[in-house]
Scaffold this active site. Sequence first.
Site, PDB file in Angstrom:
ATOM      1  N   GLY A  92      -2.743  17.904 -21.624  1.00  0.00           N
ATOM      2  CA  GLY A  92      -2.862  17.384 -20.214  1.00  0.00           C
ATOM      3  C   GLY A  92      -4.240  17.689 -19.751  1.00  0.00           C
ATOM      4  O   GLY A  92      -5.457  17.813 -20.350  1.00  0.00           O
ATOM      5  N   ALA A  93      -4.363  17.839 -18.270  1.00  0.00           N
ATOM      6  CA  ALA A  93      -5.805  17.769 -17.674  1.00  0.00           C
ATOM      7  C   ALA A  93      -5.360  18.669 -16.293  1.00  0.00           C
ATOM      8  O   ALA A  93      -4.469  18.535 -15.696  1.00  0.00           O
ATOM      9  CB  ALA A  93      -6.277  16.567 -17.384  1.00  0.00           C
ATOM     10  N   GLY A 150      -7.959  20.733 -13.021  1.00  0.00           N
ATOM     11  CA  GLY A 150      -9.068  20.872 -12.241  1.00  0.00           C
ATOM     12  C   GLY A 150     -10.183  21.402 -12.921  1.00  0.00           C
ATOM     13  O   GLY A 150     -11.360  20.922 -12.706  1.00  0.00           O
ATOM     14  N   MET A 151     -10.076  22.226 -13.811  1.00  0.00           N
ATOM     15  CA  MET A 151     -11.043  22.812 -14.603  1.00  0.00           C
ATOM     16  C   MET A 151     -11.474  21.682 -15.847  1.00  0.00           C
ATOM     17  O   MET A 151     -12.722  21.579 -16.105  1.00  0.00           O
ATOM     18  CB  MET A 151     -10.981  24.150 -15.135  1.00  0.00           C
ATOM     19  N   GLY A 152     -10.751  21.112 -16.317  1.00  0.00           N
ATOM     20  CA  GLY A 152     -10.991  20.198 -17.310  1.00  0.00           C
ATOM     21  C   GLY A 152      -9.879  19.702 -18.118  1.00  0.00           C
ATOM     22  O   GLY A 152      -8.767  20.227 -17.752  1.00  0.00           O
ATOM     23  N   LEU A 153     -10.014  19.288 -19.406  1.00  0.00           N
ATOM     24  CA  LEU A 153      -9.115  18.899 -20.308  1.00  0.00           C
ATOM     25  C   LEU A 153      -8.267  20.129 -20.849  1.00  0.00           C
ATOM     26  O   LEU A 153      -9.041  21.312 -21.286  1.00  0.00           O
ATOM     27  CB  LEU A 153      -9.479  17.798 -21.246  1.00  0.00           C
ATOM     28  N   VAL A 154      -7.065  19.996 -21.364  1.00  0.00           N
ATOM     29  CA  VAL A 154      -6.448  21.036 -22.164  1.00  0.00           C
ATOM     30  C   VAL A 154      -5.923  20.517 -23.362  1.00  0.00           C
ATOM     31  O   VAL A 154      -5.193  19.422 -23.483  1.00  0.00           O
ATOM     32  CB  VAL A 154      -5.088  21.675 -21.242  1.00  0.00           C
ATOM     33  N   ASP A 165      -3.751  30.731  -7.900  1.00  0.00           N
ATOM     34  CA  ASP A 165      -3.260  29.490  -8.074  1.00  0.00           C
ATOM     35  C   ASP A 165      -1.637  29.655  -8.753  1.00  0.00           C
ATOM     36  O   ASP A 165      -1.354  28.909  -9.635  1.00  0.00           O
ATOM     37  CB  ASP A 165      -3.966  28.169  -8.814  1.00  0.00           C
TER      38      ASP A 165
END
Length: 845
Positions: A22-23, A25-29, A137
């Site tokens: 997935g994706a 706020g920090m970047g892609l996962v 979060d």
Amino acid sequence: MDQLTAHDPRRIGPFEVLGRLGAGGMGLVYLGRSSSGRRVAIKTVRAELAEDQLFRVRFAREIAAARTVSGFYTAAVVDADADAPVPWLATAYIPAPSLEDLVAECGPMPVGASRWLIAGIAEALQSIHAAGLVHRDLKPSNVLVTEDGPRVIDFGIAAGVSHTRLTMTNVAVGTPAYMSPEQARDSRSVTGASDVFSLGSLLVFSATGHAPYHGVNPVETVFMLLRESPDLSGLPLDLAPLVKACMRPAPERRPTPAQIQEELAPHLYASGAGEDDDSRDWLPPLAMQLIDNRRGRRGSGGGQQQLTPQPLPAPQQLPAPQQLPAPGPVSAQPSILPPARQSGPGPVTLDPRTGVTPATEKIRPAAERAPVERQAAERPSERPVGGRRHAGPPQPEAGPTAPTPMVQLLGGAVPIGPGVHAGGTGAATHAAEAVPPPGTDWVRRTQPTHSPQSPQPPQSSRSDALAAPSQVPQPSQPTGGSRWRPWRFRMSNDVWGTPEVHDGTLYVTSFEVHALDIATGRRRFKSRDVAWAVSVADGRIHAADGPNLFTLTAADGSERWRVVLDGWTYSLDTGGGAVVAGTRGGGVQVRSAIDGSEMWQVKDAQQEYENQQSGPCVVGDSVYYQGGGRLWSLDLTTGRPRWSFPLGEDVPSHPVLRQGLLYLASGTRLLALDEATGEQRWRFDTPVALFAPPTPDDQGGLFVADYLGAVTALEAVSGTVRWRARTGGRQGGDSVQVVDGTALVGSADTVYAFDTAQGDERWRYTARGELTGAPAAAGGLVHLGSRDHSLHTLDLATGRLRWKLDTGGEITGAPVAVDGRVFACSKDRCVYALDAARGTATSRD
């Protein structure tokens, strides 16, 4: 998990990359695998963060602290590299549903299960806070639920990102529905008490199925968080004291995670209890089935993850919690909980048809309920259409477990599709995508449905059947011919907002921009980059993944140009051959829509809340933005200031231009300004705030609804009040819709229809949940989405329900009605295309 693209890395550090998870706020996962076969979740850092040296320093510090967190209820940090060209962090991969998925699939958790989950999360917070970290979060999607307890993920990451200016509501740091009030004011100075407030919000969500604050958009949610008490409707009385203690406005008055554990322990592990207490003592059978299914797919390959039905476990004993009669204010109480009481399981009867309790059956999504009538309707030899049964060939299913959404028509229940599985057609749709991906659901039947008395249709090749779909005549014939048939497309990730329709193509955002062919439901292409902001105009798709602004050709998705902006893009608008981008920190950048060249920019558009609804916009031949407490009007081509008007601290709505007057809402004021000079023509004051732009009609009227649902009709030229009316609930951030002499206002769970001339209420319609987005009216019909997981279609003249589609999740954004068809997105990750007049029907009754 999605398959890797040509732009994804094949290795990150010592890990082999298997696919995209997935994706964020920090970047892609990514899902990765070590040389020993251990699977990890690898979070990569976005380019604009990686270029910030201060961020790298903070990120390295957070990683070092996160490595020291060793609690049982956290996902351990495995490895990281803050100095890599693309910094990354790897944590243990946990194949389990999130708390968000668990509640969405199984309904609110019983009191015992909620206590069991919160106790585990509180222990995880102890470990996180002991390492000197604040989560920042904590939300349902960041809590995974396994058979032996919850696991908190993404701790220590939000802190590093929050110290930059590149944060984005609902994307990076903090989610308004679950954050604390002090975090909404300044996320960089919060303490562990902020996580305790979020823990109370999680408890509300677990026990009720809804967040304590749920505005129609992030701005309204923050407004509610800072000014209102949480929504505790449906919360069991046994849990109310703990929720109110955790959500006290003063951080110093909230309990610590250790105190929460001490209070919960007597309810979970009473004296005399055995030592084998685990999730099966607390979670409902349906939840355990979901957890078991997710764990069983750990070794599967790529593609869409779907549930496989399994026999339900033996009946369990669940308590019957008391319900709060109504939400109340958060109170400061000296104790956290009442004296410990036994809340063990009690006897309950399971429904023989569904295998769950009657109470659970009521809260399960309608698309998952399988009554006896529907099972009969799904027999392969016959399928009901429009209330009748037509014998026909067996229809292939989209997947072994994909729930069939139901549409409730006046003539009976009709299942949508399924038709040919697009993944097996072998038909090419785009050079970059030879066949639709596994996420594509049913699209078309291979041959028309026919009755036993009808002559057998001629056989044709498979490709011909796809090129010329079912010949069943349409009762309503949208543009494009009567052969068109409703379809559904399933995404791999969540679908955002409201779709856009242009030239026979439906554009939706699901991390990337996806272009779906309206005629067939096939995906023509998707962008290779994530898109946080999108605008489609003049045959081009303009999108931004943060600092990168790029434009694609709408016909085939080919890239036309790409530029790097000075800041994170939070809003996009187009007009007059220009693209206007609002960037974090007060930037407005105007680029040529043709080649991306810079036309002009300013840096004085700082706002308290930066979002798409409040960003700079194009109206006529001017760009309007708010900065320094003033509304500015600049020439679109040159950037030359034309005028400015003082607004104070209120963030205005986007202006609306009609016959030389500019109308806008700002705080509790409705203003009419001269387009050329900015001179105020008139002003109307309202008791409470206005969030949505006013709506003019062709009869000289202007309509606006305030935050509490009062609707006002004014003379557009003079500002004189024609009439005022009240609705039964809060109105959100959507404008009044005016069509055919009717003003439509969505207010809480009800849509109201008023006569535009006199203000008489014509009708009202109440859904089973709050409305999402504005109603869409066209062709004498009104379409509206709701948090009850349904798309409702009403008769505009009478308000009578024409049909209703139950999906597997709440409708996102607003539906779109074009050329006799209606399009809607759902949190079940599906995009629906339906006949506007008949829903899923494909033949006459």
